[in-house]
Design an enzyme around this catalytic site. Structure first.
Site, mmCIF file in Angstrom:
data_model
loop_
_atom_site.group_PDB
_atom_site.id
_atom_site.type_symbol
_atom_site.label_atom_id
_atom_site.label_comp_id
_atom_site.label_asym_id
_atom_site.label_seq_id
_atom_site.Cartn_x
_atom_site.Cartn_y
_atom_site.Cartn_z
ATOM 1 N N GLY A 239 54.738 53.274 49.639
ATOM 2 C CA GLY A 239 53.930 51.755 49.837
ATOM 3 C C GLY A 239 54.345 51.099 51.238
ATOM 4 O O GLY A 239 55.158 50.783 51.573
ATOM 5 N N PRO A 287 47.713 52.905 48.237
ATOM 6 C CA PRO A 287 48.248 51.616 48.420
ATOM 7 C C PRO A 287 47.969 50.700 47.033
ATOM 8 O O PRO A 287 47.036 50.563 46.705
ATOM 9 C CB PRO A 287 47.442 51.292 49.559
ATOM 10 C CG PRO A 287 46.309 51.898 49.388
ATOM 11 C CD PRO A 287 46.308 53.266 48.544
ATOM 12 N N GLY A 288 49.085 49.788 47.072
ATOM 13 C CA GLY A 288 48.859 48.683 46.027
ATOM 14 C C GLY A 288 49.130 47.493 46.774
ATOM 15 O O GLY A 288 48.130 46.671 47.084
ATOM 16 N N ARG A 289 50.386 47.141 47.064
ATOM 17 C CA ARG A 289 50.860 46.045 47.521
ATOM 18 C C ARG A 289 49.978 45.580 48.998
ATOM 19 O O ARG A 289 49.771 44.329 48.974
ATOM 20 C CB ARG A 289 52.331 45.996 48.038
ATOM 21 C CG ARG A 289 52.916 44.932 48.385
ATOM 22 C CD ARG A 289 54.269 45.074 49.154
ATOM 23 N NE ARG A 289 55.192 45.868 47.933
ATOM 24 C CZ ARG A 289 56.026 45.444 47.305
ATOM 25 N NH1 ARG A 289 56.162 44.037 47.013
ATOM 26 N NH2 ARG A 289 56.754 46.500 46.575
ATOM 27 N N ARG A 325 59.356 38.779 40.230
ATOM 28 C CA ARG A 325 59.902 39.525 41.328
ATOM 29 C C ARG A 325 61.267 38.673 41.798
ATOM 30 O O ARG A 325 62.086 39.446 42.202
ATOM 31 C CB ARG A 325 58.860 39.572 42.408
ATOM 32 C CG ARG A 325 57.559 40.288 42.080
ATOM 33 C CD ARG A 325 56.692 40.862 43.397
ATOM 34 N NE ARG A 325 57.207 41.612 44.102
ATOM 35 C CZ ARG A 325 57.897 41.529 45.266
ATOM 36 N NH1 ARG A 325 57.741 40.437 45.648
ATOM 37 N NH2 ARG A 325 58.332 42.567 45.776
ATOM 38 N N TYR A 329 64.086 41.395 41.627
ATOM 39 C CA TYR A 329 64.418 42.179 42.970
ATOM 40 C C TYR A 329 65.036 41.244 43.882
ATOM 41 O O TYR A 329 65.249 41.651 45.043
ATOM 42 C CB TYR A 329 63.301 42.588 43.425
ATOM 43 C CG TYR A 329 62.169 43.363 42.474
ATOM 44 C CD1 TYR A 329 62.890 44.803 42.062
ATOM 45 C CD2 TYR A 329 61.239 43.205 42.264
ATOM 46 C CE1 TYR A 329 61.588 45.513 41.405
ATOM 47 C CE2 TYR A 329 60.313 43.683 41.444
ATOM 48 C CZ TYR A 329 60.666 44.910 41.063
ATOM 49 O OH TYR A 329 59.925 45.495 40.290
ATOM 50 N N CYS A 355 64.755 29.741 29.701
ATOM 51 C CA CYS A 355 66.214 29.453 29.110
ATOM 52 C C CYS A 355 67.377 30.011 29.809
ATOM 53 O O CYS A 355 68.375 30.354 29.276
ATOM 54 C CB CYS A 355 66.011 29.853 27.638
ATOM 55 S SG CYS A 355 65.805 31.621 27.499
ATOM 56 N N GLU A 356 67.107 30.821 30.925
ATOM 57 C CA GLU A 356 68.396 31.152 31.754
ATOM 58 C C GLU A 356 68.296 30.938 33.142
ATOM 59 O O GLU A 356 67.241 30.787 33.608
ATOM 60 C CB GLU A 356 68.082 32.742 31.400
ATOM 61 C CG GLU A 356 66.968 33.467 31.562
ATOM 62 C CD GLU A 356 66.951 34.896 31.255
ATOM 63 O OE1 GLU A 356 67.698 35.817 32.143
ATOM 64 O OE2 GLU A 356 66.632 35.450 30.372
ATOM 65 N N TYR A 384 51.994 42.790 42.098
ATOM 66 C CA TYR A 384 53.061 42.773 41.062
ATOM 67 C C TYR A 384 53.589 41.467 40.711
ATOM 68 O O TYR A 384 54.445 40.923 40.752
ATOM 69 C CB TYR A 384 54.282 43.224 41.781
ATOM 70 C CG TYR A 384 54.166 44.971 42.405
ATOM 71 C CD1 TYR A 384 53.741 45.876 41.145
ATOM 72 C CD2 TYR A 384 53.966 45.266 43.568
ATOM 73 C CE1 TYR A 384 53.527 47.020 41.830
ATOM 74 C CE2 TYR A 384 53.632 46.492 43.920
ATOM 75 C CZ TYR A 384 53.444 47.479 42.995
ATOM 76 O OH TYR A 384 53.197 48.603 43.504
HETATM 77 N N1 LLP Z 1 51.775 55.058 43.715
HETATM 78 C C1 LLP Z 1 52.926 55.363 43.080
HETATM 79 C C2 LLP Z 1 53.255 56.706 42.313
HETATM 80 C C3 LLP Z 1 53.846 54.341 42.981
HETATM 81 O O1 LLP Z 1 54.824 54.525 42.117
HETATM 82 C C4 LLP Z 1 53.625 53.170 43.527
HETATM 83 C C5 LLP Z 1 54.459 52.039 43.355
HETATM 84 C C6 LLP Z 1 52.376 52.874 44.396
HETATM 85 C C7 LLP Z 1 51.650 53.944 44.354
HETATM 86 C C8 LLP Z 1 51.971 51.655 44.852
HETATM 87 O O2 LLP Z 1 53.179 51.184 46.172
HETATM 88 P P1 LLP Z 1 52.703 49.972 46.749
HETATM 89 O O3 LLP Z 1 51.579 50.247 47.741
HETATM 90 O O4 LLP Z 1 52.231 48.940 45.915
HETATM 91 O O5 LLP Z 1 54.011 49.707 47.591
HETATM 92 N N2 LLP Z 1 57.306 45.929 40.866
HETATM 93 C C9 LLP Z 1 57.626 46.403 42.565
HETATM 94 C C10 LLP Z 1 57.044 47.676 43.205
HETATM 95 C C11 LLP Z 1 57.114 48.768 42.374
HETATM 96 C C12 LLP Z 1 56.535 49.720 42.949
HETATM 97 C C13 LLP Z 1 56.329 51.090 42.222
HETATM 98 N N3 LLP Z 1 55.750 52.122 42.614
HETATM 99 C C14 LLP Z 1 57.622 44.885 43.411
HETATM 100 O O6 LLP Z 1 57.214 44.060 42.749
HETATM 101 O O7 LLP Z 1 58.028 45.012 44.606
#
Ligand code: LLP
Length: 423
Positions: A239, A287-289, A325, A329, A355-356, A384
């Protein structure tokens, strides 16, 4: 690109003051900018410079159907990690031929759903999964396309929880076993091998990390092709990192140093594209983030100022159930007032109502003084954020609002108390 900026003293989302969004829709509330989502999609697409590819938005980062529809309209497909995400992607009119299904623990019913929907490919993680996929595809009278996920034992840096391609992680098949697994897979009647997939982790900020992963996958593609197994696709993951610190700047807010300034998915893509091009494979990314993080903020309201001998706590109405987050993290999100009053800065823990003690949005943070009833914006929470929210302490999940120019629309209602106990 930057759609959340101050106009005089008011923090705006496009042309709308965020304060008025909070007043109209209540808090906590996630607010997204349509233009920001589109800009991020377009910049990623431009970076491919005409090379055949497919960008599959990682639905795990933000599963709001309206946002997904926008992203789909920009030509993106979707990478899904569950039957829920698959259903949402289809409901957002993303064509099945642009959907990949990733994840180490796909259930039988999830595989059936993917096959019936006719998705492009399953990114598979183990021989048991491939065998099951072959059986189910046979029962359904279909062939399942696969990309084999490889674990290259590369440290992507960052938080250990989001590094996914080290030897000890649960993901992928070790690179040294890939050929053997593919040879075995060739004997299965209902599987079509399309290529390889790797995903080394999330929030990666260094081009060298991607280049290492690219060189590793290219070398494996060469070995596999030389052994007579054609590789048509590379789904190249990891990512792209985004800037979190110091995202909003201005005279009324504390400056924050950031190593991530000028970081962009587009530059990271341009850094690896020349390498990956050599393989003549179709490229896909997930891509996600980098698509949605900057497009969203979480608005919260100040409930109390609480001073102890030791500290100042600014207690707000959104906590770890709304944005996990920071607690999970130690993630850093810039926090700025929705309206500036030219007040002095002070150091505070911005904490939620739960509560924590792990329930915080920021610790020991310089912020302009805020009073009860005022609103704070937690920046860069489009990825996220909502998807990791929960009902902990029986708190309803927040609402989601989309800004488009001067218009605001509710794209997900706030959960009701009744929804928490209805059977
Ligand atoms: N593809 C797969 C197989 C993945 O496991 C992930 C993220 C992505 C794509 C998307 O990655 P990105 O572009 O978003 O970096 N909850 C955590 C992030 C966990 C990501 C897990 N996999 C956070 O809030 O930072």
């Amino acid at each position: 690109m930057q759609e959340f900026v101050y106009n005089n003293s008011l923090l705006m989302g496009e042309s709308v003051p965020l304060k008025s969004v909070a007043e109209e829709f209540g808090t906590p509330v996630y607010v997204y900018s349509r233009r920001s989502v589109l800009d991020h999609c377009r910049n990623i697409e431009k970076a491919f410079d005409g090379h055949p590819h497919l960008s599959c938005f990682a639905v795990k980062a933000n599963a709001n159907r309206d946002l997904l529809r926008l992203i789909g309209e920009e030509g993106f497909g979707a990478d899904v990690g569950s039957i829920g995400e698959l259903t949402i992607a289809l409901a957002a009119d993303i064509h099945p031929s642009k959907i990949t299904f990733s994840g180490v623990g796909k259930r039988d019913d999830e595989i059936v759903a993917g096959i019936r929907a006719g998705i492009y490919a399953f990114n598979v993680e183990s021989t048991e999964e491939i065998r099951l996929l072959d059986t189910i595809a046979g029962q359904e009278g279909k062939k399942a396309r696969i990309l084999l996920r490889i674990n290259f034992d590369i440290d992507a840096g960052g938080h250990a929880y989001v590094s996914t391609s080290m030897k000890h992680n649960k993901f992928g098949i070790p690179a040294g076993k890939a050929l053997e697994v593919l040879r075995w897979t060739q004997g299965l009647p209902n599987i079509e091998i399309r290529g390889l997939h790797s995903h080394i982790g999330s929030q990666i900020t260094k081009a060298e990390t991607f280049q290492r992963a690219a060189r590793a996958i290219i070398s494996l593609v060469q070995d596999i092709t030389a052994a007579g197994i054609p590789v048509r696709d590379i789904d190249f993951g990891g990512g792209f990192g985004v800037q979190y610190r110091g995202y909003v700047t201005g005279p009324g807010i504390p400056a924050e140093e950031s190593e991530e300034v000028n970081l962009s998915a587009a530059t990271l893509i341009r850094d690896v594209l020349p390498l990956l091009r050599e393989t003549h494979c179709r490229l896909s990314i997930q891509p996600g983030r980098s698509v949605v993080a900057h497009a969203g903020v979480l608005l919260v309201k100040v409930l109390y100022r609480k001073e102890t001998d030791d500290r100042l706590f600014v207690v707000v109405d959104g906590g770890m159930n709304d944005l996990l987050r920071p607690s999970l993290y130690d993630a850093y999100h810039q926090i700025v007032p929705a309206e500036l009053h030219g007040r002095p800065f002070e150091k505070a823990d911005v904490v939620g109502p739960l509560c924590e003690s792990g329930d915080f949005l920021a610790l020991d943070r310089q912020i302009p003084r805020v009073e009860r009833g005022e609103y704070l914006a937690v920046m860069c929470t489009g990825a996220y954020g909502y998807v990791l929210s929960s009902n902990y302490n029986s708190r309803p999940r927040p609402a989601e609002v989309l800004i488009d120019g001067t218009k605001c629309s509710l794209i997900r209602k706030r959960e009701t108390i009744e929804q928490l106990f209805e059977g």
